[in-house]
Enzyme design. Structure first.
Site, mmCIF file in Angstrom:
data_model
loop_
_atom_site.group_PDB
_atom_site.id
_atom_site.type_symbol
_atom_site.label_atom_id
_atom_site.label_comp_id
_atom_site.label_asym_id
_atom_site.label_seq_id
_atom_site.Cartn_x
_atom_site.Cartn_y
_atom_site.Cartn_z
ATOM 1 N N CYS A 1 -9.782 -2.724 0.056
ATOM 2 C CA CYS A 1 -8.759 -2.602 -0.993
ATOM 3 C C CYS A 1 -7.347 -2.476 -0.424
ATOM 4 C CB CYS A 1 -9.081 -1.431 -1.922
ATOM 5 S SG CYS A 1 -10.696 -1.573 -2.700
ATOM 6 N N ARG B 1 -8.895 -12.263 -9.769
ATOM 7 C CA ARG B 1 -8.818 -10.870 -10.227
ATOM 8 C C ARG B 1 -7.661 -10.166 -9.538
ATOM 9 N NH1 ARG B 1 -9.928 -7.969 -5.908
ATOM 10 N NH2 ARG B 1 -11.543 -8.611 -4.423
ATOM 11 N N THR C 1 -12.370 -6.829 -0.943
ATOM 12 C CA THR C 1 -13.450 -5.846 -1.041
ATOM 13 C C THR C 1 -14.763 -6.507 -0.665
ATOM 14 O OG1 THR C 1 -14.353 -4.057 -2.413
ATOM 15 C CG2 THR C 1 -14.090 -6.208 -3.456
ATOM 16 N N PHE C 2 -15.799 -5.677 -0.598
ATOM 17 C CA PHE C 2 -17.132 -6.149 -0.236
ATOM 18 C C PHE C 2 -18.111 -5.855 -1.363
ATOM 19 C CE2 PHE C 2 -21.385 -5.006 1.319
ATOM 20 C CZ PHE C 2 -21.779 -6.221 1.872
ATOM 21 N N HIS C 3 -18.993 -6.819 -1.621
ATOM 22 C CA HIS C 3 -20.100 -6.621 -2.548
ATOM 23 C C HIS C 3 -21.396 -6.896 -1.807
ATOM 24 C CE1 HIS C 3 -17.378 -6.229 -5.835
ATOM 25 N NE2 HIS C 3 -16.989 -7.487 -5.833
ATOM 26 N N GLY D 1 -6.242 -6.647 -7.481
ATOM 27 C CA GLY D 1 -6.798 -5.881 -6.377
ATOM 28 C C GLY D 1 -6.798 -6.659 -5.080
ATOM 29 N N ASP D 2 -7.229 -5.985 -4.025
ATOM 30 C CA ASP D 2 -7.200 -6.530 -2.668
ATOM 31 C C ASP D 2 -8.595 -6.980 -2.259
ATOM 32 O OD1 ASP D 2 -6.515 -6.740 0.271
ATOM 33 O OD2 ASP D 2 -4.676 -5.775 -0.429
ATOM 34 N N ALA E 1 -14.972 0.702 -6.565
ATOM 35 C CA ALA E 1 -13.797 -0.185 -6.570
ATOM 36 C C ALA E 1 -13.644 -0.856 -7.930
ATOM 37 C CB ALA E 1 -13.931 -1.240 -5.479
ATOM 38 N N ILE E 2 -12.398 -1.199 -8.245
ATOM 39 C CA ILE E 2 -12.084 -1.893 -9.493
ATOM 40 C C ILE E 2 -11.175 -3.081 -9.200
ATOM 41 C CG2 ILE E 2 -10.821 -1.718 -11.682
ATOM 42 C CD1 ILE E 2 -11.731 1.172 -11.867
#
Length: 235
Positions: free
Chosen positions: A178, A79, A84-86, A81-82, A147-148
């Site tokens: 990000c 993907r 990130t956390f989920h 973007g940078d 976030a995207i």
């Protein structure tokens, strides 16, 4: 005459990231060959860090081995973007939709994802806004609430958005979220300071915001049990 846009929503609950990634890949292939309609995955992940295709390792602030002791995984994705956390208490939507069919370009698509989260925040009297100076995502002041990170292949989308309901924000301290070092992360719970409905209710509200933002008219849904029976598993 404008065509009616149909969407099938899959409500998956908590899904391991690697399983969700395999499912997206399978659905993207099926959508490219018109075997399935536009499909929206609604889910949460166990604690997971993901890197985008730029592989910005420097924005992971702890050794990868330390993530295991935190009970978190690290995954590499294609993907945009940078890092990130989920995690739990975060609402995630992965749209598998044809941009050509709805007449959207990449920029318009991202803008509508942002509008989806802005509308949800507004339902709780939280004034959120799109990122400035080329920053994607949704913000409350200088704090990021949504976030995207998307991928588009032959006009078919995957990955998507993550909206912070009430995740453990301490997980974000181990990364430069990000890739933006001088701004923080917030959540709906932090911004409202009050009780929220259940995560299931907020997921439904987010789905509703997505449907309105993208102009879908005919919406059907499947729950996790029926999806497992039909597909023999998620991954």
């Amino acid at each position: 005459m404008r065509l009616r846009r149909s969407l099938e929503v899959w409500k998956l609950g908590i899904v391991n990231y690697s399983d969700a990634l395999k499912l997206q890949e399978r659905l993207v292939s099926a959508r490219k060959s018109n075997k399935i309609p536009d499909t929206l995955l609604s889910l949460q992940h166990p604690p997971t860090y993901t890197l985008g295709k730029r592989r910005t390792y420097h924005n992971l602030l702890v050794p990868e081995a330390d993530l295991l002791t935190m009970g978190a995984e690290l995954h590499y994705t294609e993907r945009g973007g940078d890092i990130t956390f989920h995690g739990p208490r975060q609402a995630i939507l992965y749209p598998i939709i044809s941009l050509r069919n709805i007449g959207f370009g990449a920029r318009k698509y991202v803008e509508n994802l942002e509008q989806t989260m802005i509308e949800l925040a507004l339902q709780y009297s939280v004034q959120a806004h799109a990122g400035k100076d080329g920053q994607t995502g949704v913000w409350v002041g200088d704090q990021k609430i949504g976030a995207i990170g998307v991928r588009i292949s032959s006009g078919i989308t995957s990955h998507g958005l993550a909206f912070n309901i009430d995740p453990d924000l301490n997980y974000f301290k181990h990364i430069v979220p990000c890739g933006i070092a001088d701004k923080g992360v917030t959540s709906l719970r932090k911004e409202t300071g009050g009780l929220l409905p259940t995560d299931d209710v907020i997921h439904e509200q987010l789905i509703g915001c997505f449907v309105r933002s993208f102009g879908f008219c005919d919406v059907s849904s499947k729950d996790n049990e029926s999806i497992l029976l039909e597909n023999g598993g998620i991954g």
